[in-house]
Design a protein around this motif. Sequence first.
Motif, PDB file in Angstrom:
ATOM      1  N   ALA A 155     101.621  -1.329  47.437  1.00  0.00           N
ATOM      2  CA  ALA A 155     101.292  -0.448  48.551  1.00  0.00           C
ATOM      3  C   ALA A 155     101.630   0.997  48.210  1.00  0.00           C
ATOM      4  N   ALA A 156     102.692   1.180  47.415  1.00  0.00           N
ATOM      5  CA  ALA A 156     103.135   2.517  47.059  1.00  0.00           C
ATOM      6  C   ALA A 156     102.236   3.165  46.010  1.00  0.00           C
ATOM      7  N   SER A 157     101.628   2.366  45.157  1.00  0.00           N
ATOM      8  CA  SER A 157     100.861   2.910  44.036  1.00  0.00           C
ATOM      9  C   SER A 157      99.371   2.985  44.315  1.00  0.00           C
ATOM     10  N   GLY A 158      98.975   2.831  45.569  1.00  0.00           N
ATOM     11  CA  GLY A 158      97.557   2.926  45.904  1.00  0.00           C
ATOM     12  C   GLY A 158      96.837   1.605  45.861  1.00  0.00           C
ATOM     13  N   GLY A 159      97.554   0.520  45.533  1.00  0.00           N
ATOM     14  CA  GLY A 159      96.925  -0.794  45.497  1.00  0.00           C
ATOM     15  C   GLY A 159      97.004  -1.515  46.833  1.00  0.00           C
ATOM     16  N   GLY A 160      97.379  -0.792  47.874  1.00  0.00           N
ATOM     17  CA  GLY A 160      97.491  -1.379  49.201  1.00  0.00           C
ATOM     18  C   GLY A 160      97.348  -0.305  50.264  1.00  0.00           C
ATOM     19  N   ARG A 161      97.691  -0.660  51.497  1.00  0.00           N
ATOM     20  CA  ARG A 161      97.542   0.261  52.622  1.00  0.00           C
ATOM     21  C   ARG A 161      98.905   0.529  53.264  1.00  0.00           C
ATOM     22  N   GLN A 162      99.138   1.775  53.639  1.00  0.00           N
ATOM     23  CA  GLN A 162     100.336   2.156  54.372  1.00  0.00           C
ATOM     24  C   GLN A 162      99.901   2.654  55.744  1.00  0.00           C
ATOM     25  N   LEU A 163     100.237   1.900  56.783  1.00  0.00           N
ATOM     26  CA  LEU A 163      99.737   2.184  58.118  1.00  0.00           C
ATOM     27  C   LEU A 163     100.870   2.293  59.135  1.00  0.00           C
ATOM     28  N   ASN A 164     100.571   2.945  60.252  1.00  0.00           N
ATOM     29  CA  ASN A 164     101.428   2.940  61.425  1.00  0.00           C
ATOM     30  C   ASN A 164     100.671   2.217  62.531  1.00  0.00           C
ATOM     31  N   VAL A 165     101.378   1.541  63.412  1.00  0.00           N
ATOM     32  CA  VAL A 165     100.724   0.872  64.516  1.00  0.00           C
ATOM     33  C   VAL A 165     100.026   1.936  65.374  1.00  0.00           C
ATOM     34  N   PRO A 166      98.793   1.683  65.834  1.00  0.00           N
ATOM     35  CA  PRO A 166      98.090   2.661  66.661  1.00  0.00           C
ATOM     36  C   PRO A 166      98.879   2.966  67.944  1.00  0.00           C
ATOM     37  N   VAL A 167      98.948   4.233  68.310  1.00  0.00           N
ATOM     38  CA  VAL A 167      99.761   4.666  69.444  1.00  0.00           C
ATOM     39  C   VAL A 167      98.907   5.379  70.488  1.00  0.00           C
ATOM     40  N   ALA A 168      99.135   5.035  71.767  1.00  0.00           N
ATOM     41  CA  ALA A 168      98.446   5.695  72.872  1.00  0.00           C
ATOM     42  C   ALA A 168      99.285   6.828  73.443  1.00  0.00           C
ATOM     43  N   ASP A 169     100.612   6.641  73.463  1.00  0.00           N
ATOM     44  CA  ASP A 169     101.503   7.655  74.021  1.00  0.00           C
ATOM     45  C   ASP A 169     102.815   7.643  73.238  1.00  0.00           C
ATOM     46  N   PRO A 170     103.082   8.702  72.467  1.00  0.00           N
ATOM     47  CA  PRO A 170     104.318   8.734  71.667  1.00  0.00           C
ATOM     48  C   PRO A 170     105.559   9.118  72.480  1.00  0.00           C
ATOM     49  N   ASN A 171     105.364   9.478  73.726  1.00  0.00           N
ATOM     50  CA  ASN A 171     106.490   9.931  74.549  1.00  0.00           C
ATOM     51  C   ASN A 171     106.397   9.324  75.949  1.00  0.00           C
ATOM     52  N   LEU A 172     106.310   8.014  75.999  1.00  0.00           N
ATOM     53  CA  LEU A 172     106.205   7.308  77.278  1.00  0.00           C
ATOM     54  C   LEU A 172     107.540   7.348  78.017  1.00  0.00           C
ATOM     55  N   ARG A 173     107.522   7.743  79.279  1.00  0.00           N
ATOM     56  CA  ARG A 173     108.741   7.779  80.075  1.00  0.00           C
ATOM     57  C   ARG A 173     109.024   6.402  80.641  1.00  0.00           C
ATOM     58  N   THR A 174     110.198   5.874  80.346  1.00  0.00           N
ATOM     59  CA  THR A 174     110.560   4.533  80.807  1.00  0.00           C
ATOM     60  C   THR A 174     111.978   4.543  81.370  1.00  0.00           C
TER      61      THR A 174
END
Length: 396
Positions: A345-364
Amino acid sequence: MSDWTDPAGGDRTGQDLGRVPPPAFRVPPPSTRTAPLPGMPSPAAPGRYDGSGEGHGGRGGSRNRRRPTRRRRFLRTTAVLSSVLLLGGAGTYVWADTRLNQEVDLGALGGRVPSGEGTNYLVVGSDSREGLSQRDRKQLNTGSAEGRRTDSVILLHTGANGTTMLSLPRDSWVTLPPYVDPDTGRSYRAAPNKLNAAFSLGGPDLLVRTVERNTGVRVDHYAEIGFAGFVGVVDAVGGVDLCLDKAVRDEDSGANLPAGCQTLDGAEALAFVRQRKQEAEGDLGRTRNQQRFLAALARKAVTPQTLADPSKSFPTLRAGLDTLIVDEGTELPDLMSLFEALRKAASGGGRQLNVPVADPNLRTSKGSAVKWDDRRARALFTALREDRTPPSTRGG
């Protein structure tokens, strides 16, 4: 994020053996005595055969006896070295295998999701201070909090369609499954909370069940490393090279790094991957830094200079195992596969992803949290479970 349920309606949700160095395997040096060539008398004592006729056997003997060629000497030396490496490697393997802290029993967890295609590793960086002295804690700006919390959570998938490294922000707003407090024995019902809370309240068991409940992806192997192990690995490989577009300064983590290319030691690396207040996207920015650093560390750890140098390879292995916690089904070959997947994944032979986000600052009720984009996240998790190429998560 809504829960994953099965067709039946059910919920689809260090051992310290001491710092004993690897056993040394000694191979006796090859004998310098050789059998006489056909037709030649055995010398009574070691002598010099230089073609002068003055050595044992006379002039004729010197002509018939052939010096080892450079190629033969090379092959002989290679054979001896190979034997040493093979014996040493076997001994190191046995030594390392006995040091694995397999304290997590995934087989004992209930209400798990069915297995999918491929293999999934849950890789956790914890803020455990185990192995750190009070002086270490002060120098590393780790604070004095006891127990373990997550500093990073990565779901690593390998299969026929390659490798995917997916970061799950520790502040993700998820549903914790029902659980029993391991300290008090009190039972709790399912409730929304941050992903990090699962680890704080119920350790690896609850974290694995929470990840499975909210993603639908079954965790096959678990691996966790604490602060001391992380710092030790980075220092053992001689530091990790990283180029920064801007200076990084954070009082909480202790990060104080100038802009430009530089080699980070263990303490500097820990401060870099922990800082987030300088990141415009907070926890999301930190997960990207963590992926970036793991990529650089994986590249450094597998260079020939590191692997062929026992002064680096043995300390790296020892440092990694000192605070490493895995599940009972994880053996050394599984860890090797895990590291190879990280390297790919580090050398370009894979994918580095973040989970899709709708709100990075949700008040809870638990403070600011990260809300996943349900539709896009489901598509991503389904692709991983079915071992398909995941859709783009750009913007997540």
